[in-house]
Design a protein around this motif. Sequence first.
Motif, PDB file in Angstrom:
ATOM      1  N   VAL A  12       0.848  -1.204   0.000  1.00  0.00           N
ATOM      2  CA  VAL A  12       0.000   0.000   0.000  1.00  0.00           C
ATOM      3  C   VAL A  12       0.880   1.250   0.000  1.00  0.00           C
ATOM      4  CG1 VAL A  12      -1.703   1.320   1.320  1.00  0.00           C
ATOM      5  CG2 VAL A  12      -1.949  -1.161   1.117  1.00  0.00           C
ATOM      6  N   VAL A  13       1.922   1.241   0.817  1.00  0.00           N
ATOM      7  CA  VAL A  13       2.856   2.370   0.847  1.00  0.00           C
ATOM      8  C   VAL A  13       3.551   2.512  -0.510  1.00  0.00           C
ATOM      9  CG1 VAL A  13       5.005   3.240   1.862  1.00  0.00           C
ATOM     10  CG2 VAL A  13       3.227   2.253   3.327  1.00  0.00           C
ATOM     11  N   PHE A  14       3.972   1.399  -1.094  1.00  0.00           N
ATOM     12  CA  PHE A  14       4.616   1.412  -2.415  1.00  0.00           C
ATOM     13  C   PHE A  14       3.698   2.049  -3.452  1.00  0.00           C
ATOM     14  CE2 PHE A  14       5.126  -0.702  -6.532  1.00  0.00           C
ATOM     15  CZ  PHE A  14       6.461  -0.450  -6.808  1.00  0.00           C
ATOM     16  N   ASN A  15       2.427   1.655  -3.453  1.00  0.00           N
ATOM     17  CA  ASN A  15       1.471   2.179  -4.425  1.00  0.00           C
ATOM     18  C   ASN A  15       1.240   3.671  -4.236  1.00  0.00           C
ATOM     19  OD1 ASN A  15      -0.151   1.302  -6.650  1.00  0.00           O
ATOM     20  ND2 ASN A  15      -1.972   1.704  -5.421  1.00  0.00           N
ATOM     21  N   GLN A  16       1.203   4.102  -2.999  1.00  0.00           N
ATOM     22  CA  GLN A  16       1.026   5.525  -2.714  1.00  0.00           C
ATOM     23  C   GLN A  16       2.261   6.341  -3.134  1.00  0.00           C
ATOM     24  OE1 GLN A  16      -1.377   7.703  -1.039  1.00  0.00           O
ATOM     25  NE2 GLN A  16      -2.727   6.125  -1.844  1.00  0.00           N
ATOM     26  N   LEU A  17       3.443   5.789  -2.929  1.00  0.00           N
ATOM     27  CA  LEU A  17       4.658   6.482  -3.357  1.00  0.00           C
ATOM     28  C   LEU A  17       4.706   6.633  -4.863  1.00  0.00           C
ATOM     29  CD1 LEU A  17       7.334   4.926  -0.961  1.00  0.00           C
ATOM     30  CD2 LEU A  17       6.799   7.367  -1.183  1.00  0.00           C
ATOM     31  N   LEU A  18       4.206   5.639  -5.579  1.00  0.00           N
ATOM     32  CA  LEU A  18       4.135   5.749  -7.032  1.00  0.00           C
ATOM     33  C   LEU A  18       3.260   6.918  -7.457  1.00  0.00           C
ATOM     34  CD1 LEU A  18       3.752   2.019  -8.122  1.00  0.00           C
ATOM     35  CD2 LEU A  18       5.599   3.548  -8.805  1.00  0.00           C
ATOM     36  N   ALA A  19       2.177   7.114  -6.750  1.00  0.00           N
ATOM     37  CA  ALA A  19       1.218   8.158  -7.117  1.00  0.00           C
ATOM     38  C   ALA A  19       1.656   9.540  -6.649  1.00  0.00           C
ATOM     39  CB  ALA A  19      -0.164   7.829  -6.541  1.00  0.00           C
ATOM     40  N   GLU A  20       2.186   9.627  -5.424  1.00  0.00           N
ATOM     41  CA  GLU A  20       2.446  10.932  -4.814  1.00  0.00           C
ATOM     42  C   GLU A  20       3.882  11.423  -4.998  1.00  0.00           C
ATOM     43  OE1 GLU A  20       0.268  12.798  -3.850  1.00  0.00           O
ATOM     44  OE2 GLU A  20      -1.460  11.629  -3.209  1.00  0.00           O
ATOM     45  N   ARG A  21       4.833  10.494  -4.991  1.00  0.00           N
ATOM     46  CA  ARG A  21       6.264  10.815  -5.140  1.00  0.00           C
ATOM     47  C   ARG A  21       6.807  11.652  -3.972  1.00  0.00           C
ATOM     48  NH1 ARG A  21       7.133   9.410 -10.694  1.00  0.00           N
ATOM     49  NH2 ARG A  21       5.415   7.960 -11.073  1.00  0.00           N
ATOM     50  N   LYS A  22       6.057  11.742  -2.865  1.00  0.00           N
ATOM     51  CA  LYS A  22       6.516  12.497  -1.696  1.00  0.00           C
ATOM     52  C   LYS A  22       6.166  11.722  -0.430  1.00  0.00           C
ATOM     53  CE  LYS A  22       6.221  17.197  -3.582  1.00  0.00           C
ATOM     54  NZ  LYS A  22       5.612  18.547  -3.415  1.00  0.00           N
ATOM     55  N   ALA A  36       7.339   6.444   9.840  1.00  0.00           N
ATOM     56  CA  ALA A  36       6.733   5.142   9.551  1.00  0.00           C
ATOM     57  C   ALA A  36       6.780   4.843   8.054  1.00  0.00           C
ATOM     58  CB  ALA A  36       5.287   5.119  10.046  1.00  0.00           C
ATOM     59  N   VAL A  37       6.545   5.872   7.225  1.00  0.00           N
ATOM     60  CA  VAL A  37       6.614   5.676   5.774  1.00  0.00           C
ATOM     61  C   VAL A  37       8.045   5.399   5.349  1.00  0.00           C
ATOM     62  CG1 VAL A  37       6.235   6.756   3.518  1.00  0.00           C
ATOM     63  CG2 VAL A  37       4.572   7.107   5.355  1.00  0.00           C
ATOM     64  N   SER A  38       8.987   6.145   5.914  1.00  0.00           N
ATOM     65  CA  SER A  38      10.401   5.927   5.590  1.00  0.00           C
ATOM     66  C   SER A  38      10.840   4.529   6.005  1.00  0.00           C
ATOM     67  CB  SER A  38      11.267   6.980   6.288  1.00  0.00           C
ATOM     68  OG  SER A  38      10.961   8.279   5.818  1.00  0.00           O
ATOM     69  N   ASN A  39      10.359   4.067   7.155  1.00  0.00           N
ATOM     70  CA  ASN A  39      10.689   2.722   7.617  1.00  0.00           C
ATOM     71  C   ASN A  39      10.099   1.667   6.673  1.00  0.00           C
ATOM     72  OD1 ASN A  39      11.626   0.727   9.668  1.00  0.00           O
ATOM     73  ND2 ASN A  39       9.424   0.381   9.903  1.00  0.00           N
ATOM     74  N   ALA A  40       8.867   1.909   6.216  1.00  0.00           N
ATOM     75  CA  ALA A  40       8.239   0.980   5.277  1.00  0.00           C
ATOM     76  C   ALA A  40       9.026   0.919   3.969  1.00  0.00           C
ATOM     77  CB  ALA A  40       6.791   1.404   5.007  1.00  0.00           C
ATOM     78  N   LEU A  41       9.508   2.075   3.516  1.00  0.00           N
ATOM     79  CA  LEU A  41      10.301   2.105   2.282  1.00  0.00           C
ATOM     80  C   LEU A  41      11.610   1.339   2.477  1.00  0.00           C
ATOM     81  CD1 LEU A  41      10.847   3.029  -0.573  1.00  0.00           C
ATOM     82  CD2 LEU A  41      11.616   5.240   0.322  1.00  0.00           C
ATOM     83  N   ALA A  42      12.227   1.487   3.642  1.00  0.00           N
ATOM     84  CA  ALA A  42      13.466   0.759   3.922  1.00  0.00           C
ATOM     85  C   ALA A  42      13.228  -0.748   3.898  1.00  0.00           C
ATOM     86  CB  ALA A  42      14.022   1.193   5.276  1.00  0.00           C
ATOM     87  N   ARG A  43      12.095  -1.181   4.463  1.00  0.00           N
ATOM     88  CA  ARG A  43      11.758  -2.613   4.456  1.00  0.00           C
ATOM     89  C   ARG A  43      11.505  -3.093   3.025  1.00  0.00           C
ATOM     90  NH1 ARG A  43       6.882  -3.409   8.415  1.00  0.00           N
ATOM     91  NH2 ARG A  43       7.161  -5.584   7.722  1.00  0.00           N
ATOM     92  N   LEU A  44      10.840  -2.269   2.223  1.00  0.00           N
ATOM     93  CA  LEU A  44      10.589  -2.631   0.830  1.00  0.00           C
ATOM     94  C   LEU A  44      11.893  -2.782   0.054  1.00  0.00           C
ATOM     95  CD1 LEU A  44       7.555  -0.285   0.092  1.00  0.00           C
ATOM     96  CD2 LEU A  44       7.538  -2.761  -0.259  1.00  0.00           C
ATOM     97  N   ARG A  45      12.814  -1.836   0.278  1.00  0.00           N
ATOM     98  CA  ARG A  45      14.105  -1.902  -0.405  1.00  0.00           C
ATOM     99  C   ARG A  45      14.856  -3.180  -0.052  1.00  0.00           C
ATOM    100  NH1 ARG A  45      15.440   4.493   0.747  1.00  0.00           N
ATOM    101  NH2 ARG A  45      14.742   5.293  -1.308  1.00  0.00           N
TER     102      ARG A  45
END
Length: 307
Positions: A12-22, A36-45
Amino acid sequence: MELKDIDLNLLVVFNQLLAERKVSKVAENLGLGQPAVSNALARLRKLFDDELFTRTASGMQPTPFAEQLAESVGYALGMIHGAVNARNTFDPRTSKRSFTVGMTDIGEIYFLPPLMQRIEEVAPSVTISTVRNTATNLKDAMESGQVDLAVGLLPQLKAGFFQRRLFEQNYVCMFRKGHRLDQKKIRLQDFFGADHVAIVSAGTGHGQVDEILDNHSPQRQVKLKVPHFVAVGHILQSTDLVATVPERLAERMAAPFELRYLAHPVKLPKIAINMFWHAKFHKDPANQWLRSLVFDLHADASPGAKG
């Protein structure tokens, strides 16, 4: 990688980052803190062993691998969302839903007055926002549900989208009443002998028409260039300039600005105006209602939807 290793919330965070880019906007949308978003991105990476998004001056830009994942992840999330909300209904009389529609300034002039009048009658608490179809992230915004519909000439919306034809229209030549071109028919030499205002509408289908006129021999004499159509009525009303505009825009502007329009002396292609929506929201009751409303108000015929 197994599905059990993937947290759905990360997608869900990945999809939102695609749309918002911020990161800040994603945090706001999801009701999370930026950490929390930055942590989610780190886990995705770590999960995908890829940077996924890189910071640039214009926001978080997806890597090639992220773009490869984008459509599949967006579609999967949409299917899940549709399944868990399958019992949802939409009652326009009581709904306070806010819809976002992609359209050009021409679309705002032509489509919005009758649309808002009808919404006032049948859905008094529903609100509408518009965004430009030329936005580079229109496809992502529609996949994520941030933009519900788009109307216009949009060949870039193909895979994953449905479309339905509203109408075709011609281009016409428009000018103030009493202009020397205000005759029964415009002769080619008189058209090219006049001074013109050119609407340089980048990223829209109107560029093809400008190209035809600019490559014609003789060439039109362009005295003014503007980036949109919204000011054309005011300009033509008080000058001897002429403009090449879509016929339905001319219909809307003629009376308020005391203008006239006639068949164009140059053979120009017709414009096909379609309505687009993402496949994820094809069965969404609210999206279906808005599509039906736009179609009933503006369609010339009844062609079926296609993907």
